[in-house]
Design a protein around this motif. Structure first.
Motif, PDB file in Angstrom:
ATOM      1  N   LEU A 100       0.797  -1.175   0.030  1.00 31.06           N
ATOM      2  CA  LEU A 100       0.197   0.016  -0.052  1.00 31.06           C
ATOM      3  C   LEU A 100       0.916   1.242   0.082  1.00 31.06           C
ATOM      4  CD1 LEU A 100      -2.936   1.189   0.137  1.00 31.06           C
ATOM      5  CD2 LEU A 100      -2.674   1.135   2.698  1.00 31.06           C
ATOM      6  N   TYR A 104      -0.736   6.539  -3.435  1.00 26.74           N
ATOM      7  CA  TYR A 104      -2.073   6.199  -3.841  1.00 26.74           C
ATOM      8  C   TYR A 104      -2.929   7.033  -3.177  1.00 26.74           C
ATOM      9  CZ  TYR A 104      -0.605   1.504  -4.991  1.00 26.74           C
ATOM     10  OH  TYR A 104      -0.059   0.475  -5.604  1.00 26.74           O
ATOM     11  N   GLN A 140      -1.462  -9.092   0.283  1.00 29.93           N
ATOM     12  CA  GLN A 140      -2.525  -8.241  -0.606  1.00 29.93           C
ATOM     13  C   GLN A 140      -1.747  -8.101  -1.689  1.00 29.93           C
ATOM     14  OE1 GLN A 140      -2.607  -4.988   2.767  1.00 29.93           O
ATOM     15  NE2 GLN A 140      -4.680  -4.671   1.765  1.00 29.93           N
ATOM     16  N   PHE A 142      -2.137  -4.915  -5.028  1.00 29.09           N
ATOM     17  CA  PHE A 142      -2.695  -3.773  -5.211  1.00 29.09           C
ATOM     18  C   PHE A 142      -2.632  -3.685  -7.068  1.00 29.09           C
ATOM     19  CE2 PHE A 142      -1.389  -3.414  -1.185  1.00 29.09           C
ATOM     20  CZ  PHE A 142      -2.235  -2.748  -0.409  1.00 29.09           C
ATOM     21  N   GLU A 144      -2.944  -1.707 -10.224  1.00 30.20           N
ATOM     22  CA  GLU A 144      -2.673  -0.372 -10.415  1.00 30.20           C
ATOM     23  C   GLU A 144      -3.377  -0.281 -12.074  1.00 30.20           C
ATOM     24  OE1 GLU A 144       1.076   0.262  -7.745  1.00 30.20           O
ATOM     25  OE2 GLU A 144       1.199   0.702 -10.056  1.00 30.20           O
ATOM     26  N   VAL A 159      -6.730   2.090  -8.415  1.00 27.92           N
ATOM     27  CA  VAL A 159      -6.328   1.084  -7.519  1.00 27.92           C
ATOM     28  C   VAL A 159      -7.271   0.261  -7.029  1.00 27.92           C
ATOM     29  CG1 VAL A 159      -4.781   0.400  -5.698  1.00 27.92           C
ATOM     30  CG2 VAL A 159      -4.438   2.879  -7.018  1.00 27.92           C
ATOM     31  N   VAL A 161      -7.831  -2.552  -4.325  1.00 28.17           N
ATOM     32  CA  VAL A 161      -7.123  -2.970  -3.245  1.00 28.17           C
ATOM     33  C   VAL A 161      -7.537  -4.660  -3.221  1.00 28.17           C
ATOM     34  CG1 VAL A 161      -6.689  -3.048  -0.936  1.00 28.17           C
ATOM     35  CG2 VAL A 161      -6.962  -0.787  -2.319  1.00 28.17           C
TER      36      VAL A 161
END
Length: 245
Positions: A100, A104, A140, A142, A144, A159, A161
């Motif tokens: 993260l 962002y 996780q 992400f 993009e 983005v 998540v």
């Protein structure tokens, strides 16, 4: 495993965030034995979601409108309108990260403060951004989405998540540039998450709760085939009548 094997908490009732005149309460996975990636993946099969490090499931006395939905990504085929969306956005570029990033936040802030002024997260703050989107429960991803600008630079425009589970991905939250809303960037982000599922050989993409009577939460049942979690069981739906839409 069954839910009776673990300690679960129940919140007090409070006004529903999605349906006017309704009240909601949540079942919370408070047992520390559930705070790991394996147990979190199991909780997802039981209709739970997460916010930060807290896994929860609606547990309302007189309502079951919130139904967990997962796309069978291994069998997914885009509809006609989804194929148009892919073509319309084919100039966009996809990248992935496992972190993260603070970079962002400006996009998150713009999205919340423009598109969700009536929501509980308005106005956006950095601490909220971190606590809501990050998690120690599981790995996780992400996803993009970047757009090339006229001067040749790349601009981050979305983005998604996403949590990584043993046989699935889970769409936690997506934020994007409001200027691309009319190009269906939200739909495109979901299609990219499904694509990532297929790339990683994951069977499902969990999309959260489908709420038929809530405009903001009734878009998830357009990605076929999918399954809904109803009264403790997953029920499959195929796109038979509208497969060409």
């Amino acid at each position: 495993m069954t839910s009776s094997d673990f300690k679960l908490g129940i919140t007090k009732t409070f006004p529903c965030n999605y349906l006017p005149q309704k009240e909601e309460r949540l079942l919370i996975a408070v047992d520390e034995r559930l705070h790991n990636s394996k147990s979190y993946a199991w909780l997802m099969t039981q209709g739970f979601r997460r916010s930060g490090d807290q896994a929860y499931r609606p547990h309302c006395e007189h309502c079951n409108a919130c139904q967990s939905l997962r796309v069978i990504a291994s069998e997914f085929s885009p509809s006609k309108s989804q194929r148009r969306n892919l073509k319309r956005n084919q100039q966009l570029t996809l990248k992935t990260s496992n972190t993260l990033k603070s970079e962002y936040y400006p996009l998150f802030e713009e999205y919340i403060n423009t598109c969700h002024q009536d929501g509980t997260m308005y106005p956006a703050t950095y601490s909220q951004f971190e606590s809501f989107l990050s998690s120690s429960l599981t790995q996780q991803l992400f996803i993009e989405i970047w757009q090339q600008t006229e001067d040749g630079n790349s601009l981050l425009v979305s983005v998604a998540v996403t949590d990584v589970l043993s046989n699935a991905l889970s769409a936690v939250y997506t934020f994007y540039s409001p200027s691309l809303r009319n190009k269906g960037i939200g739909v495109y982000s979901i299609l990219m998450q499904i694509k990532e599922c297929q790339k990683l050989h994951k069977e499902y993409l969990y999309l959260g709760y489908q709420i038929d009577d809530c405009k903001k939460m009734n878009y998830k049942n357009r990605y076929f085939p999918f399954e809904k979690f109803i009264n403790g069981h997953w029920y499959r739906t195929d796109n038979v009548k509208n497969k060409n839409e």
